[in-house]
Design a protein around this motif. Structure first.
Motif, PDB file in Angstrom:
ATOM      1  N   CYS A 109       0.895  -1.166   0.449  1.00 20.23           N
ATOM      2  CA  CYS A 109      -0.198   0.196   0.108  1.00 20.23           C
ATOM      3  C   CYS A 109       1.126   1.837  -0.230  1.00 20.23           C
ATOM      4  O   CYS A 109       0.210   2.334  -0.164  1.00 20.23           O
ATOM      5  CB  CYS A 109      -0.702  -0.154   0.654  1.00 20.23           C
ATOM      6  N   THR A 110       2.238   0.490  -0.232  1.00 24.55           N
ATOM      7  CA  THR A 110       3.158   2.392   0.367  1.00 24.55           C
ATOM      8  C   THR A 110       3.291   2.744  -1.494  1.00 24.55           C
ATOM      9  O   THR A 110       4.422   3.555  -1.107  1.00 24.55           O
ATOM     10  CB  THR A 110       4.406   2.287   1.282  1.00 24.55           C
ATOM     11  N   GLY A 111       3.218   1.616  -2.264  1.00 24.70           N
ATOM     12  CA  GLY A 111       4.081   2.165  -3.811  1.00 24.70           C
ATOM     13  C   GLY A 111       3.126   1.192  -4.802  1.00 24.70           C
ATOM     14  O   GLY A 111       2.839   0.417  -4.619  1.00 24.70           O
ATOM     15  N   GLN A 112       2.982   2.776  -6.221  1.00 26.00           N
ATOM     16  CA  GLN A 112       2.451   1.746  -7.181  1.00 26.00           C
ATOM     17  C   GLN A 112       3.042   2.152  -8.578  1.00 26.00           C
ATOM     18  O   GLN A 112       3.680   3.298  -8.785  1.00 26.00           O
ATOM     19  CB  GLN A 112       1.067   2.323  -7.267  1.00 26.00           C
ATOM     20  N   TYR A 113       3.570   1.067  -9.835  1.00 29.89           N
ATOM     21  CA  TYR A 113       3.880   1.108 -10.593  1.00 29.89           C
ATOM     22  C   TYR A 113       3.312  -0.237 -11.462  1.00 29.89           C
ATOM     23  O   TYR A 113       2.997  -1.565 -10.797  1.00 29.89           O
ATOM     24  CB  TYR A 113       5.637   1.479 -11.017  1.00 29.89           C
ATOM     25  N   SER A 114       3.430   0.723 -12.614  1.00 26.10           N
ATOM     26  CA  SER A 114       3.053  -0.747 -13.722  1.00 26.10           C
ATOM     27  C   SER A 114       3.591  -1.521 -15.069  1.00 26.10           C
ATOM     28  O   SER A 114       3.684  -0.003 -15.439  1.00 26.10           O
ATOM     29  CB  SER A 114       0.988  -0.605 -13.782  1.00 26.10           C
ATOM     30  N   PRO A 115       4.056  -2.358 -15.072  1.00 25.30           N
ATOM     31  CA  PRO A 115       4.284  -3.756 -14.855  1.00 25.30           C
ATOM     32  C   PRO A 115       5.301  -3.202 -13.603  1.00 25.30           C
ATOM     33  O   PRO A 115       5.823  -2.552 -13.119  1.00 25.30           O
ATOM     34  CB  PRO A 115       5.170  -4.431 -15.892  1.00 25.30           C
ATOM     35  N   GLY A 116       4.096  -4.371 -12.318  1.00 23.53           N
ATOM     36  CA  GLY A 116       4.616  -3.896 -11.008  1.00 23.53           C
ATOM     37  C   GLY A 116       5.226  -5.184 -10.522  1.00 23.53           C
ATOM     38  O   GLY A 116       6.092  -5.629 -11.320  1.00 23.53           O
ATOM     39  N   LEU A 117       5.349  -5.446  -9.363  1.00 19.63           N
ATOM     40  CA  LEU A 117       6.163  -6.096  -8.505  1.00 19.63           C
ATOM     41  C   LEU A 117       5.883  -7.546  -8.813  1.00 19.63           C
ATOM     42  O   LEU A 117       7.149  -8.417  -8.788  1.00 19.63           O
ATOM     43  CB  LEU A 117       5.624  -5.841  -7.133  1.00 19.63           C
ATOM     44  N   ASP A 118       4.761  -7.543  -8.848  1.00 24.36           N
ATOM     45  CA  ASP A 118       4.675  -9.304  -9.525  1.00 24.36           C
ATOM     46  C   ASP A 118       5.043  -9.605 -10.881  1.00 24.36           C
ATOM     47  O   ASP A 118       5.704 -10.915 -10.221  1.00 24.36           O
ATOM     48  CB  ASP A 118       3.190  -9.516  -9.735  1.00 24.36           C
ATOM     49  N   VAL A 119       5.141  -8.666 -11.652  1.00 21.88           N
ATOM     50  CA  VAL A 119       5.408  -8.948 -12.678  1.00 21.88           C
ATOM     51  C   VAL A 119       7.345  -9.464 -12.722  1.00 21.88           C
ATOM     52  O   VAL A 119       7.866 -10.415 -13.452  1.00 21.88           O
ATOM     53  CB  VAL A 119       5.513  -7.883 -14.130  1.00 21.88           C
ATOM     54  N   LEU A 120       8.413  -8.450 -12.189  1.00 17.15           N
ATOM     55  CA  LEU A 120       9.559  -8.053 -12.054  1.00 17.15           C
ATOM     56  C   LEU A 120       9.984  -9.363 -11.396  1.00 17.15           C
ATOM     57  O   LEU A 120      11.140  -9.252 -11.435  1.00 17.15           O
ATOM     58  CB  LEU A 120      10.149  -6.820 -11.406  1.00 17.15           C
ATOM     59  N   LEU A 121       9.387 -10.024 -10.734  1.00 14.09           N
ATOM     60  CA  LEU A 121       9.622 -10.832  -9.489  1.00 14.09           C
ATOM     61  C   LEU A 121       9.971 -12.366 -10.030  1.00 14.09           C
ATOM     62  O   LEU A 121      10.427 -13.081  -9.990  1.00 14.09           O
ATOM     63  CB  LEU A 121       8.948 -11.143  -8.477  1.00 14.09           C
TER      64      LEU A 121
END
Length: 386
Positions: free
Chosen positions: A128-140
């Motif tokens: 809940c402290t940061g947002q961007y897309s493609p996001g953390l899910d994609v980069l992990l």
């Protein structure tokens, strides 16, 4: 309750946590904030009082700006506010710093569960402290070696309750689709949202939050060598007349957080009824994993449920040593609890977990600590089968 391994059961099989390299003592950050209020001595005195009494000794941050003097801290300027980082700048820092912490926590969870990344079928990322897309899910996915076909579910902006919300979602996935293995990765960089103190209310949140990441793997238990947490029933509930008591909105200089001083009282009024609803006629469990949103919140739960100090020690110790890590915090508490149970060779033990977020939302869930089978026990069982 029968905890023999079966496909319909869902358990936390592995956990991992990660903290940034920079730690800052509560005393030092209180001095920093007090010095930024040199023209408001009354507020500076109040700040020191709040920071001293909130139950936090140390916090961690990705932002070295907090480690020096006031002259070097852009987040807390004493005069010229034109240089305060914009929300865009803060999001750029989040994008840079969140991924390494998420990777570290996730790799520890995979190792703890002794699980190969290609076995993961679902990925829930929480923040809940940061947002961007493609996001953390994609980069992990490439960093962890997950399948590109993994089912991704970002859970964003749900606040402190989101870690336990993700665990309950994962339980439902596993029970609905046996064979699933769900990786949850929570990353929160709360200190990126510090802002100049203008009034007393803003000091409560400024005194509590730190940065960190946590991860866990939820699936049917794969091995009798693991100490795991079997996940029982649970639910989410909105507490009445509390919509304005915890708010989290996007501002021009980071996210604006408001925490009402009424929150512990509201939990004291409503929580007992909800926990009785969860537990039905069962006796109160021994283990209590309480999200330490602040000292007052832990106090409220302890008082209303008549808990012993021993039962709230995990929550208080996490609050003391790392602060409130938003959605991460419940996994830090569960991880510490499981480690001590395993070290003490404790038997199977019932528990309840809870976390609170904007709404006010309460996430409530039953769980059971299940010890690993020791080699001696295995030999006895094997011998009995001959």
């Amino acid at each position: 309750m029968n905890h023999s391994m079966n496909l319909s059961s869902a358990a936390i099989q592995g956990m991992g946590t990660a903290l940034p390299v920079h730690s800052v003592s509560q005393t030092d950050i209180a001095e920093l904030i007090a010095s930024s209020l040199h023209d408001r001595p009354d507020l500076a005195r109040f700040a020191k009082r709040v920071f001293k009494s909130c139950g936090v000794d140390t916090r961690y941050t990705v932002e070295p700006s907090y480690l020096g003097t006031l002259e070097h801290c852009r987040y807390l300027p004493s005069t010229d506010e034109s240089d305060i980082p914009t929300t865009k700048e803060r999001m750029n820092t989040y994008k840079q710093e969140a991924l390494p912490l998420g990777i570290e926590a996730a790799q520890k969870a995979l190792q703890d569960a002794n699980m190969s990344p290609d076995k993961i079928t679902h990925l829930i990322t929480v923040s809940c402290t940061g947002q961007y897309s493609p996001g953390l899910d994609v980069l992990l996915i490439p960093q962890l070696g997950l399948s590109p076909r993994v089912n991704r579910m970002p859970l964003i902006f749900h606040g402190c309750a989101a870690g336990l919300k993700a665990i309950q979602m994962a339980r439902d996935i596993v029970q609905g689709a046996p064979g699933s293995q769900v990786l949850i990765v929570c990353v929160e960089l709360c200190t990126l949202h510090f802002q100049p103190v203008k009034e007393r209310e803003s000091l409560f949140s400024a005194s509590l939050f730190g940065d960190g990441a946590s991860a866990c793997i939820v699936g049917a238990p794969q091995s009798q060598d693991l100490h795991y947490l079997d996940l029982g029933t649970g639910y989410s509930v909105l507490l009445p007349d509390s919509t304005e008591d915890m708010t989290w909105e996007v501002g021009n200089h980071g996210y604006d957080l408001y925490l009402s001083p009424r929150i512990p009282k509201l939990l004291g009024v409503h929580l007992e009824e909800e926990l009785r609803q969860l537990l039905q006629s069962e006796e109160l469990p021994e283990l209590w994993a309480i999200h330490p949103g602040g000292r007052g919140i832990v106090d409220a739960v302890q008082n209303v449920m008549n808990l012993e100090d021993e039962q709230t020690k995990y929550s208080r110790e996490i609050l003391r040593t790392v602060g409130n890590l938003s959605s991460n915090t419940i996994l830090f508490v569960l991880n510490a609890m499981r480690a001590e149970m395993a070290a003490g060779q404790r038997p199977s033990t019932e528990g309840v977990a809870m976390a609170f977020g904007p709404g006010l939302t309460a996430e409530l869930m039953k769980f059971t600590y299940v010890p690993a089978f020791s080699p001696a026990v295995k030999e006895e069982k094997d011998h009995a089968l001959l």
